[in-house]
Design an enzyme around this catalytic site. Structure first.
Site, mmCIF file in Angstrom:
data_model
loop_
_atom_site.group_PDB
_atom_site.id
_atom_site.type_symbol
_atom_site.label_atom_id
_atom_site.label_comp_id
_atom_site.label_asym_id
_atom_site.label_seq_id
_atom_site.Cartn_x
_atom_site.Cartn_y
_atom_site.Cartn_z
ATOM 1 N N LEU A 61 58.671 41.738 30.721
ATOM 2 C CA LEU A 61 59.916 42.474 30.517
ATOM 3 C C LEU A 61 60.759 42.348 31.777
ATOM 4 O O LEU A 61 60.244 42.499 32.890
ATOM 5 C CB LEU A 61 59.642 43.960 30.256
ATOM 6 C CG LEU A 61 59.207 44.381 28.855
ATOM 7 C CD1 LEU A 61 58.974 45.888 28.816
ATOM 8 C CD2 LEU A 61 60.238 43.987 27.813
ATOM 9 N N ASP A 62 62.056 42.084 31.630
ATOM 10 C CA ASP A 62 62.953 42.037 32.778
ATOM 11 C C ASP A 62 62.952 43.398 33.479
ATOM 12 O O ASP A 62 62.726 44.434 32.841
ATOM 13 C CB ASP A 62 64.374 41.694 32.333
ATOM 14 C CG ASP A 62 64.497 40.257 31.841
ATOM 15 O OD1 ASP A 62 63.660 39.423 32.233
ATOM 16 O OD2 ASP A 62 65.432 39.974 31.064
ATOM 17 N N PRO A 63 63.258 43.425 34.781
ATOM 18 C CA PRO A 63 63.233 44.696 35.527
ATOM 19 C C PRO A 63 64.072 45.812 34.907
ATOM 20 O O PRO A 63 63.645 46.966 34.899
ATOM 21 C CB PRO A 63 63.774 44.292 36.907
ATOM 22 C CG PRO A 63 63.365 42.867 37.050
ATOM 23 C CD PRO A 63 63.486 42.277 35.670
ATOM 24 N N VAL A 112 64.825 46.251 31.792
ATOM 25 C CA VAL A 112 64.421 46.576 30.419
ATOM 26 C C VAL A 112 63.286 47.590 30.446
ATOM 27 O O VAL A 112 62.353 47.480 31.236
ATOM 28 C CB VAL A 112 63.977 45.309 29.663
ATOM 29 C CG1 VAL A 112 63.536 45.656 28.244
ATOM 30 C CG2 VAL A 112 65.112 44.295 29.630
#
EC number: 5.4.99.25
Length: 292
Positions: A37-39, A41
């Site tokens: 997961l992107d930071p 998100v």
């Protein structure tokens, strides 16, 4: 300690950060995650502990569900709200919601995406975001993904020369929702970016059941390990077969067995417990991973 954790990742934390902190909380190094997961998100981050780390690839294969927001009017370097603005196309009139929904529908099914420069996809041994941070642009390989469902979940709202709406997506692994947002904007004739994103489901785990790091730490402190789910939930979409005692013995010894199945890979159970992942070889199945 073995099992799968339904972690609720918070904003501002990388998936690697989450794994690092859990290693300290649980006192074990054998931990991995089932889908980055992107930071920025938030949401479900499946975590594998102990023997379950051998299930990570299958956990990643299962479809994921996201809920988020798209903003039309400007795009960014990172394709999300954290990046520098690179293009502006003011929304000067009300949008036809029917046309918006038609554009959304056109992005369902099998589609081709080009990964964003700010991503962990590797090209020539380096991650794309490393090129991006160095100011270098490289050719990015196209990838095929599947959008099973993509729908607008709110009326379109307006803020000055921007338009926003929320959405829900169910997709295959490898899908970039940031890129999907940008591609939708292009179809509508506007620069766009993903302004918010939450992952509500992954590897069969749901957001409403997820626990934050602090909650897991409290349970560990109290000696409660009920947050560890059994390995069986990590089999994802694999077809399940139940072996006879004789077949189970053969599998434990790493021997080929004959099964009336056609799928390339199977999740083999002995009673209610996951015994192995089997791989088709000709007309037989060979144990690929044995768990007990």
């Amino acid at each position: 300690m073995n099992g799968i954790i339904n972690l609720k990742k918070e904003a501002g934390m990388t998936s690697h950060d989450a794994v690092f902190k859990l290693r300290k909380i649980l006192g074990t190094k054998k931990i991995g995650h089932g889908g980055t997961l992107d930071p920025d998100v938030v949401g479900v981050l499946p975590i594998a502990v102990g023997k379950a780390t051998r299930m990570v690839e299958f956990m990643q294969d299962e479809g994921k569900i996201y809920e988020g927001e798209i903003t039309l009017g400007y795009s960014t370097k990172t394709e999300d709200a954290s990046g520098e603005v690179v293009a502006e196309t003011p929304v000067l009139s009300l949008l036809d919601e029917k046309l918006v929904d038609e554009a959304i529908a056109s992005l369902t099914g099998p589609i081709t995406q080009i990964p964003p420069m700010y991503s962990a996809v590797k090209v020539n041994g380096r991650k794309l975001y490393e090129y991006a941070r160095a100011g270098q642009e490289v050719e990015r390989p196209e990838r095929q993904v599947t959008i099973y469902q993509f729908e607008r979940t709110s009326p379109i709202s307006y803020d000055g020369q921007l338009a926003r709406f929320t959405f829900r997506v169910k997709c295959s692994k490898g899908t970039y929702i940031r890129t999907l947002s940008v591609d939708l904007g292009e179809k509508l004739g506007y620069a766009a970016h993903m302004s918010h994103l939450t992952r509500t489901s992954a590897a069969g785990l749901q957001l409403e059941d997820a626990l934050a790091l602090e909650e897991i730490a409290e349970k560990v402190e109290a000696g409660q390990l009920d947050f560890l789910h059994p390995l069986e939930i990590g089999t994802g979409d694999l077809v399940k077969v139940f072996l006879s005692p004789e077949e189970a013995t053969e599998v434990r010894f790493g021997r080929f067995i004959e099964l009336d199945q056609t799928d390339k890979e199977l999740a083999a159970f002995e009673d209610d417990k996951l015994l192995a992942i089997l791989e088709k070889r000709g007309n037989l199945y060979k144990p690929r991973k044995v768990f007990s």
